[in-house]
Motif scaffolding. Sequence first.
Motif, PDB file in Angstrom:
ATOM      1  N   GLY A 106     -11.435   6.326  -3.961  1.00 58.33           N
ATOM      2  CA  GLY A 106     -11.645   5.518  -2.770  1.00 58.33           C
ATOM      3  C   GLY A 106     -12.989   4.825  -2.802  1.00 58.33           C
ATOM      4  N   GLY A 107     -13.244   4.042  -1.771  1.00 62.91           N
ATOM      5  CA  GLY A 107     -14.512   3.346  -1.648  1.00 62.91           C
ATOM      6  C   GLY A 107     -14.897   3.218  -0.186  1.00 62.91           C
ATOM      7  N   VAL A 108     -16.202   3.170   0.080  1.00 64.06           N
ATOM      8  CA  VAL A 108     -16.706   3.012   1.448  1.00 64.06           C
ATOM      9  C   VAL A 108     -17.886   2.049   1.422  1.00 64.06           C
ATOM     10  CG1 VAL A 108     -15.958   5.279   2.283  1.00 64.06           C
ATOM     11  CG2 VAL A 108     -18.199   5.053   1.183  1.00 64.06           C
ATOM     12  N   HIS A 121     -24.548 -10.375   0.777  1.00 69.26           N
ATOM     13  CA  HIS A 121     -23.245 -11.036   0.600  1.00 69.26           C
ATOM     14  C   HIS A 121     -22.175  -9.955   0.583  1.00 69.26           C
ATOM     15  CE1 HIS A 121     -25.510 -14.647  -0.406  1.00 69.26           C
ATOM     16  NE2 HIS A 121     -26.221 -13.911  -1.242  1.00 69.26           N
ATOM     17  N   PRO A 122     -21.877  -9.367   1.725  1.00 66.64           N
ATOM     18  CA  PRO A 122     -21.075  -8.140   1.746  1.00 66.64           C
ATOM     19  C   PRO A 122     -19.591  -8.362   1.462  1.00 66.64           C
ATOM     20  CG  PRO A 122     -21.632  -8.827   3.979  1.00 66.64           C
ATOM     21  CD  PRO A 122     -22.392  -9.737   3.064  1.00 66.64           C
ATOM     22  N   LEU A 123     -19.080  -7.486   0.601  1.00 67.32           N
ATOM     23  CA  LEU A 123     -17.654  -7.324   0.376  1.00 67.32           C
ATOM     24  C   LEU A 123     -17.363  -5.827   0.458  1.00 67.32           C
ATOM     25  CD1 LEU A 123     -17.049  -9.674  -2.709  1.00 67.32           C
ATOM     26  CD2 LEU A 123     -16.286 -10.086  -0.358  1.00 67.32           C
ATOM     27  N   PRO A 124     -16.183  -5.459   0.938  1.00 73.24           N
ATOM     28  CA  PRO A 124     -15.869  -4.022   1.010  1.00 73.24           C
ATOM     29  C   PRO A 124     -15.850  -3.395  -0.378  1.00 73.24           C
ATOM     30  CG  PRO A 124     -14.318  -5.331   2.313  1.00 73.24           C
ATOM     31  CD  PRO A 124     -15.101  -6.300   1.491  1.00 73.24           C
ATOM     32  N   VAL A 125     -16.427  -2.197  -0.481  1.00 73.26           N
ATOM     33  CA  VAL A 125     -16.325  -1.428  -1.722  1.00 73.26           C
ATOM     34  C   VAL A 125     -14.942  -0.781  -1.783  1.00 73.26           C
ATOM     35  CG1 VAL A 125     -17.164   0.588  -2.983  1.00 73.26           C
ATOM     36  CG2 VAL A 125     -18.795  -0.955  -1.884  1.00 73.26           C
ATOM     37  N   THR A 126     -14.273  -0.942  -2.924  1.00 77.50           N
ATOM     38  CA  THR A 126     -12.976  -0.313  -3.151  1.00 77.50           C
ATOM     39  C   THR A 126     -13.070   0.552  -4.399  1.00 77.50           C
ATOM     40  OG1 THR A 126     -12.003  -1.955  -4.643  1.00 77.50           O
ATOM     41  CG2 THR A 126     -11.947  -2.459  -2.281  1.00 77.50           C
ATOM     42  N   ARG A 143      -9.648  14.637   3.244  1.00 76.34           N
ATOM     43  CA  ARG A 143     -10.615  15.309   4.125  1.00 76.34           C
ATOM     44  C   ARG A 143     -12.047  15.067   3.629  1.00 76.34           C
ATOM     45  NH1 ARG A 143      -8.082  19.909   4.615  1.00 76.34           N
ATOM     46  NH2 ARG A 143      -9.088  21.000   2.893  1.00 76.34           N
ATOM     47  N   ILE A 144     -12.248  15.161   2.324  1.00 77.46           N
ATOM     48  CA  ILE A 144     -13.580  14.920   1.767  1.00 77.46           C
ATOM     49  C   ILE A 144     -13.956  13.451   1.913  1.00 77.46           C
ATOM     50  CG2 ILE A 144     -14.940  14.920  -0.364  1.00 77.46           C
ATOM     51  CD1 ILE A 144     -13.376  17.415  -1.212  1.00 77.46           C
ATOM     52  N   ALA A 145     -12.980  12.543   1.723  1.00 80.53           N
ATOM     53  CA  ALA A 145     -13.256  11.113   1.842  1.00 80.53           C
ATOM     54  C   ALA A 145     -13.762  10.759   3.238  1.00 80.53           C
ATOM     55  CB  ALA A 145     -11.997  10.308   1.512  1.00 80.53           C
ATOM     56  N   PRO A 190     -25.656   1.727   1.471  1.00 82.61           N
ATOM     57  CA  PRO A 190     -24.751   0.610   1.756  1.00 82.61           C
ATOM     58  C   PRO A 190     -23.306   0.847   1.324  1.00 82.61           C
ATOM     59  CG  PRO A 190     -26.829  -0.204   0.909  1.00 82.61           C
ATOM     60  CD  PRO A 190     -26.870   1.278   0.745  1.00 82.61           C
ATOM     61  N   GLY A 191     -23.093   1.438   0.123  1.00 86.23           N
ATOM     62  CA  GLY A 191     -21.721   1.609  -0.336  1.00 86.23           C
ATOM     63  C   GLY A 191     -21.601   2.663  -1.408  1.00 86.23           C
ATOM     64  N   ALA A 192     -20.366   3.110  -1.629  1.00 87.52           N
ATOM     65  CA  ALA A 192     -20.097   4.093  -2.683  1.00 87.52           C
ATOM     66  C   ALA A 192     -18.628   4.042  -3.064  1.00 87.52           C
ATOM     67  CB  ALA A 192     -20.460   5.502  -2.218  1.00 87.52           C
ATOM     68  N   THR A 193     -18.360   4.331  -4.319  1.00 92.39           N
ATOM     69  CA  THR A 193     -17.001   4.523  -4.802  1.00 92.39           C
ATOM     70  C   THR A 193     -16.945   5.911  -5.420  1.00 92.39           C
ATOM     71  OG1 THR A 193     -15.237   3.600  -6.184  1.00 92.39           O
ATOM     72  CG2 THR A 193     -17.470   3.455  -7.047  1.00 92.39           C
ATOM     73  N   PHE A 194     -15.820   6.593  -5.267  1.00 91.09           N
ATOM     74  CA  PHE A 194     -15.773   8.005  -5.640  1.00 91.09           C
ATOM     75  C   PHE A 194     -14.339   8.390  -5.972  1.00 91.09           C
ATOM     76  CE2 PHE A 194     -15.350   7.369  -1.124  1.00 91.09           C
ATOM     77  CZ  PHE A 194     -14.280   8.175  -0.750  1.00 91.09           C
TER      78      PHE A 194
END
Length: 449
Positions: free
Chosen positions: A41-43, A50-55, A11-13, A26-30
């Motif tokens: 997780g990552g967003v 040079h975008p790659l998904p954050v994991t 729910r928080i994610a 742009p991104g975060a991992t938590f």
Amino acid sequence: MAMDNHVKFERIAEQVEGWRQELGVPGATFGLRVAGETYAGGVGVTNVEHPLPVTDETIFQVGSITKTVTATAMMRLVERGQLDLQAPVRAYLPDFRVRDDEVSECVSVWHLLTHRAGWTGDIFTDTGGGDDAAARYVDGMADFEQLAPLGMHFSYNNASFCVAGRIIEILTGATYEDALRELIFEPLGMDRSFLIPDQVMLHRFAVGHQVAEGGDRVLRPWAIPRGMNAAGGICCHIHDLLRYGTPHLGDGSPLLRPESLAEMHKRQTPSLPYMGYCGLAWMISGEAGDTRIWHTGGTNGQNAILTLAPEHQLALGMMTNGDKGTALYDRFNKAVLREYCGVEIPEPQVIESSVEELAQYVGRYRGTMWEIDMRMDVGRLLADFRYHGGFPSDGEMTDMPPAEVARCGPDQLLILDGAYERTRADLLRDEAGEISYLRFGSRLNPRQD
């Protein structure tokens, strides 16, 4: 219970992704660790160019959270009988010197770890990438001026932790980076934690950004100078950040004895009115039953937080790659503490103030990083900020639009708009009751007039 914790985290994610988009980060991992389980997780993306998904395996800079790791390494040396926190720095670095001769002679290791040294702490001189970088940085402190008498006031100090890192080198006979691997990383299984960019680049990693309406901009340089690694150089993924935080919950980890952990988490000295206390590097807030042991970190466009709630056996962390990441991790931090611990962190409230109450703060204040002019304008207190130091732009002057300032407590101020919106500051007075410092960004800025 584990299922309930998982549902709460999911729910928080979902909220994190919404907050990220709202703030433009742009991104975060938590992640968090509670009841022996880790959720992460990552967003977003690592790099808008040079975008790659954050994991949950993406590496970010943790910045000044490194200071707590430096202090933890020092406590390991205390346990080995190699270090005395009350001993003068010169017991380990005989040639240590800042501009004030008496401070050079009397400053202790304890002063370093509690931000009580009083000298200027935000000079980010690049002393190269060699194994002598820390030694050269500390040698270069001979000209550092004293902002306040030794031990008198809490003033956040990067340079003090560079000295601490150099002491670690002397006592272990290794570089700071190798010593940290032996003392901290390897015992905790932190195999994705690095201090040298060449090691980071072999993995998926995030870069810092300036968040702007016209499009996010990648910020350069990426790394802090090696000579300052002990103050803010660690890069890792969220799992390693939580692996580091978990032993500080007192879970029986062999990293430190219980009495050593208690010493690190003891309220050693007052920090800021709205924060509470400083332990050994850690910040300590809250009361018995909801104590929060925490630290944040900021580098060039990256911001991070690590919070521990020992009474609830919970550790939470977030790392972001935008200069508005502080707002994102603040929301995550509060949401987790509310959901898992029932802890509400109150927002500062503006106090209605007369012109006379506001006018007492008018003046010019200048420290290492900022020159701040406080002035009255049609009954309002305004602050003109000039940023003139700190990573990555030592010495460059940047003028910022004026911001309105309000009172939020006795000699406590709240910035209402602009680049530092919702940031707090406080005023320190001398024995005669005259204002001598504006403490902003946790740093002392002496009054100039």
